[in-house]
Write a protein that holds these residues in place. Structure first.
Motif, mmCIF file in Angstrom:
data_model
loop_
_atom_site.group_PDB
_atom_site.id
_atom_site.type_symbol
_atom_site.label_atom_id
_atom_site.label_comp_id
_atom_site.label_asym_id
_atom_site.label_seq_id
_atom_site.Cartn_x
_atom_site.Cartn_y
_atom_site.Cartn_z
ATOM 1 N N ALA A 170 0.829 -1.205 0.000
ATOM 2 C CA ALA A 170 0.000 0.000 0.000
ATOM 3 C C ALA A 170 0.862 1.253 0.000
ATOM 4 O O ALA A 170 0.538 2.250 -0.662
ATOM 5 C CB ALA A 170 -0.933 -0.010 1.210
ATOM 6 N N ARG A 171 1.967 1.220 0.725
ATOM 7 C CA ARG A 171 2.858 2.377 0.803
ATOM 8 C C ARG A 171 3.518 2.660 -0.551
ATOM 9 O O ARG A 171 3.595 3.810 -0.987
ATOM 10 C CB ARG A 171 3.929 2.132 1.882
ATOM 11 C CG ARG A 171 4.774 3.340 2.202
ATOM 12 C CD ARG A 171 5.479 3.186 3.544
ATOM 13 N NE ARG A 171 6.291 1.983 3.626
ATOM 14 C CZ ARG A 171 6.899 1.586 4.737
ATOM 15 N NH1 ARG A 171 6.764 2.289 5.866
ATOM 16 N NH2 ARG A 171 7.632 0.491 4.754
ATOM 17 N N VAL A 172 3.956 1.596 -1.229
ATOM 18 C CA VAL A 172 4.571 1.757 -2.555
ATOM 19 C C VAL A 172 3.548 2.269 -3.560
ATOM 20 O O VAL A 172 3.827 3.176 -4.356
ATOM 21 C CB VAL A 172 5.171 0.418 -3.026
ATOM 22 C CG1 VAL A 172 5.618 0.511 -4.483
ATOM 23 C CG2 VAL A 172 6.338 0.015 -2.140
ATOM 24 N N GLN A 173 2.358 1.688 -3.512
ATOM 25 C CA GLN A 173 1.301 2.103 -4.435
ATOM 26 C C GLN A 173 0.924 3.558 -4.206
ATOM 27 O O GLN A 173 0.731 4.325 -5.167
ATOM 28 C CB GLN A 173 0.072 1.214 -4.228
ATOM 29 C CG GLN A 173 -1.166 1.677 -4.990
ATOM 30 C CD GLN A 173 -2.393 0.882 -4.580
ATOM 31 O OE1 GLN A 173 -2.532 -0.266 -4.978
ATOM 32 N NE2 GLN A 173 -3.259 1.484 -3.772
ATOM 33 N N GLN A 174 0.831 3.962 -2.951
ATOM 34 C CA GLN A 174 0.466 5.342 -2.655
ATOM 35 C C GLN A 174 1.533 6.316 -3.152
ATOM 36 O O GLN A 174 1.205 7.411 -3.648
ATOM 37 C CB GLN A 174 0.252 5.519 -1.155
ATOM 38 C CG GLN A 174 -0.415 6.836 -0.785
ATOM 39 C CD GLN A 174 -0.715 6.919 0.696
ATOM 40 O OE1 GLN A 174 0.128 7.349 1.480
ATOM 41 N NE2 GLN A 174 -1.923 6.521 1.090
ATOM 42 N N ALA A 175 2.796 5.917 -3.056
ATOM 43 C CA ALA A 175 3.876 6.772 -3.557
ATOM 44 C C ALA A 175 3.761 6.959 -5.067
ATOM 45 O O ALA A 175 3.978 8.065 -5.582
ATOM 46 C CB ALA A 175 5.229 6.165 -3.200
ATOM 47 N N ARG A 176 3.401 5.896 -5.778
ATOM 48 C CA ARG A 176 3.212 6.011 -7.231
ATOM 49 C C ARG A 176 2.050 6.935 -7.554
ATOM 50 O O ARG A 176 2.139 7.765 -8.466
ATOM 51 C CB ARG A 176 2.960 4.621 -7.835
ATOM 52 C CG ARG A 176 4.182 3.711 -7.884
ATOM 53 C CD ARG A 176 3.959 2.569 -8.866
ATOM 54 N NE ARG A 176 2.801 1.763 -8.493
ATOM 55 C CZ ARG A 176 2.869 0.628 -7.820
ATOM 56 N NH1 ARG A 176 4.055 0.172 -7.419
ATOM 57 N NH2 ARG A 176 1.784 -0.059 -7.537
#
Length: 250
Positions: A170-176
């Motif tokens: 979720a953290r990686v996706q939110q950064a994208r």
């Protein structure tokens, strides 16, 4: 009050209401309403008549003489482990899949999971955990984050590896999504957000869950059923009941 109390008792002066009136009303109500509704209506009548006693309108509260109907005991519905696996598989690849995984492995309430902020999450230590400090709900036209209703609701929930992996995704996706949104991004600090950074509406999360449920070939249950499944899984794994109670915030 308007639907159940006033039509049955509203024509009586306060001083004329007797335990017999209240008992007849409860029996009549039980014949056409759920046990939960009858219990709530009785509790409200008690409060109303207690107020009347406090203000000197009557000497005794007739509702105290009539026992509150017992709460019906039913076994909570829950998904079997293979059904949970089917739900997670159907959600795989969707931007809210981490939300579903976290719920399945922690038993968080929908509003609790959606109210999580990154400052509440600890993923990079030996004891990964989430601090439950609020709940998100729609009140009127606004999304409101409020404090837990009880001390038990404010708690720290340990995170199993599957939940940790989901939150990191979720953290990686939110950064994208933050990069893609540019100036349109709103930094709210929430773990689960829309593609523009705003909180996820609990109603939208529920509608999404139903679509995933249908895709998994499951016809019944809700996100709260998944909470019961997490409790069942913990108990089945030998986790003591007091610990399960604390994790769920009961």
């Amino acid at each position: 009050m308007r639907t159940h109390i006033v039509p049955a008792l509203g024509h009586l002066p306060l001083r004329r209401i007797t335990p017999a009136h209240v008992e007849d009303w409860v029996i009549e109500l039980q014949g056409r309403r759920s046990a939960s509704t009858v219990r709530q209506a009785h509790a409200l009548l008690v409060v109303i008549l207690d107020d009347a006693v406090t203000h000197g309108a009557i000497r005794k509260n007739a509702a105290h003489a009539v026992k509150r109907p017992r709460k019906a005991r039913t076994e909570a519905a829950f998904y079997l482990s293979e059904q949970v696996a089917a739900l997670l598989a159907a959600a795989d690849g969707h931007r809210l899949a981490p939300f579903l995984t976290l719920t399945a492995y922690t038993g968080l309430r929908k509003g609790e999971a959606l109210a999580l902020r990154w400052v509440d999450i600890e993923l990079d230590t030996e004891t990964s955990h989430a601090r439950i400090t609020g709940t998100l709900a729609r009140i009127g036209s606004e999304l409101v984050r409020s404090e837990p209703k009880t001390n038990a609701g404010r708690r720290t929930v340990p995170l199993v590896p599957e939940a940790v992996t989901a939150l990191r995704e979720a953290r990686v996706q939110q950064a994208r999504e933050r990069l893609a949104a540019g100036e349109a991004w709103t930094d709210t600090g929430y773990v689960f957000t829309t593609e523009l950074g705003t909180p996820v509406d609990p109603r939208n999360a529920l509608r999404w869950f139903y679509s995933i449920r249908n895709a998994a070939g499951i016809s019944e249950g809700s996100l709260h059923t998944l909470r019961h499944s997490a409790a069942s899984g913990l108990l089945g794994a030998g986790v003591p009941m007091p610990v399960v109670k604390d994790v769920l915030g009961h």
